[in-house]
Design a protein around this motif. Structure first.
Motif, PDB file in Angstrom:
ATOM      1  N   ALA A  31       0.847  -1.189   0.000  1.00  0.00           N
ATOM      2  CA  ALA A  31       0.000   0.000   0.000  1.00  0.00           C
ATOM      3  C   ALA A  31       0.882   1.238   0.000  1.00  0.00           C
ATOM      4  N   ALA A  32       0.451   2.252  -0.727  1.00  0.00           N
ATOM      5  CA  ALA A  32       1.255   3.458  -0.873  1.00  0.00           C
ATOM      6  C   ALA A  32       1.324   4.233   0.436  1.00  0.00           C
ATOM      7  N   ASP A  33       2.506   4.762   0.723  1.00  0.00           N
ATOM      8  CA  ASP A  33       2.707   5.622   1.878  1.00  0.00           C
ATOM      9  C   ASP A  33       2.657   7.066   1.388  1.00  0.00           C
ATOM     10  N   PRO A  34       1.644   7.833   1.776  1.00  0.00           N
ATOM     11  CA  PRO A  34       1.508   9.211   1.269  1.00  0.00           C
ATOM     12  C   PRO A  34       2.618  10.144   1.736  1.00  0.00           C
ATOM     13  N   ASP A  35       3.406   9.717   2.724  1.00  0.00           N
ATOM     14  CA  ASP A  35       4.499  10.548   3.219  1.00  0.00           C
ATOM     15  C   ASP A  35       5.856  10.116   2.679  1.00  0.00           C
ATOM     16  N   ALA A  36       5.875   9.037   1.919  1.00  0.00           N
ATOM     17  CA  ALA A  36       7.149   8.538   1.401  1.00  0.00           C
ATOM     18  C   ALA A  36       7.696   9.470   0.335  1.00  0.00           C
ATOM     19  N   PRO A  37       9.028   9.579   0.208  1.00  0.00           N
ATOM     20  CA  PRO A  37       9.604  10.414  -0.851  1.00  0.00           C
ATOM     21  C   PRO A  37       9.244   9.869  -2.225  1.00  0.00           C
TER      22      PRO A  37
END
Length: 300
Positions: A31-37
């Motif tokens: 699942a995508a991390d909205p805070d990831a670079p």
């Protein structure tokens, strides 16, 4: 912005992944991390210590446009960009038309945005002003410098131009690969080659991208235009929200008002953009790639 270099062991790991099977990385995507670079693989661009590096300018503008930290990962060649995307190591890469077309042709890399061509000639061959060479045909029997085998403007298009003039590489002229446009110019300046084939755009930019002053050089011949100048390639495991964020960010960054700041990327800023281009849009490159005899594995 963070800037890293992918070590050789990392590249070996990526290559191993691509050899173990053809399963799409999206099959096991987390699942995508909205805070990831947001991560981008790139070849180093711009060596002029007095000018802002284009990739750093891009990263800063991209951070502003997306609201996300951007992590730039330097890799040594175009193939490494493609493999980093295919192996899910980075989110995106930005490449010129032919490397993009060859990457999309694998079926394992998506084109998120295509920068359309402007209908103008892409490449020319440069000779010193006192050279006896006046036409493309005069390059028969001569030594010609190209940037590298992955360069659209510094190899694919000029090789096709020479082919259209009846000259075939290895038979009618000797080709050397200088490792980049700068190397081609240096070889010409030092008398190691008779001509250096490069992008028309670089000759128009002048110093430091093009080292010759007016009166020191001449252009010989013009290649055809390209329907697609370049593309932003993405990993297939991108979630829909991140994919859309990247596409909107690219549209904001590659806007005409940013063209001068983006330097080597400036041509993309002036180009119309197509979102989610179809693989068929890159089909026109197949004939030219065949003339050059280049496949994805050659993008080094």
């Amino acid at each position: 912005m963070r800037r890293l270099t992918l070590p050789a062991v990392g590249l070996l790991g990526i290559a191993a992944l691509t050899l173990t099977g053809c399963q799409s990385p999206s099959a096991d995507a987390a699942a995508a991390d909205p805070d990831a670079p947001l991560t981008i693989a790139t070849l180093p661009v711009g060596d002029d210590p007095t000018a802002e590096n284009p990739i750093e300018v891009f990263a800063e503008l991209f951070e502003e446009a997306t609201g996300r930290e951007v992590e730039v990962i330097d890799v040594p060649d175009y193939l490494s960009v493609v493999e980093a995307i295919r192996a899910d190591h980075v989110d995106i890469g930005i490449m010129s038309g032919f490397p993009s077309a060859l990457a999309v042709n694998t079926g394992e890399v998506d084109a998120l945005v295509a920068f359309e061509g402007d209908g103008k000639p892409v490449s020319t061959c440069v000779v010193l002003d006192d050279s006896p060479i006046q036409t493309v045909e005069d390059l028969e029997g001569k030594t010609v410098a190209f940037a590298d085998q992955a360069s659209s403007s510094g190899y694919f298009m000029p090789v096709y131009m020479l082919h259209e003039a009846g000259l075939e590489q290895g038979t009618d002229y000797e080709a050397i690969f200088a490792g980049g446009h700068e190397g081609s110019f240096a070889a010409l300046e030092q008398g190691q080659v008779d001509a250096a084939c490069t992008a028309v755009m670089l000759t128009e930019l002048g110093a430091p991208m093009f080292p010759f002053e007016d009166g020191e050089w001449r252009a010989v011949g013009e290649s055809p235009a390209m329907s697609i100048q370049g593309a932003v390639l993405g990993r297939q495991s991108l979630d829909d929200d991140t994919r859309e964020l990247i596409q909107k960010g690219i549209a904001a960054v590659f806007a005409p008002e940013n063209a001068e700041k983006l330097a080597a990327y400036g041509a993309f800023a002036a180009a119309p953009q197509s979102v989610d281009p179809d693989a068929a849009d890159f089909a026109s490159f197949a004939e030219i790639a065949a003339v050059a005899g280049v496949e994805l594995k050659d993008l080094k």
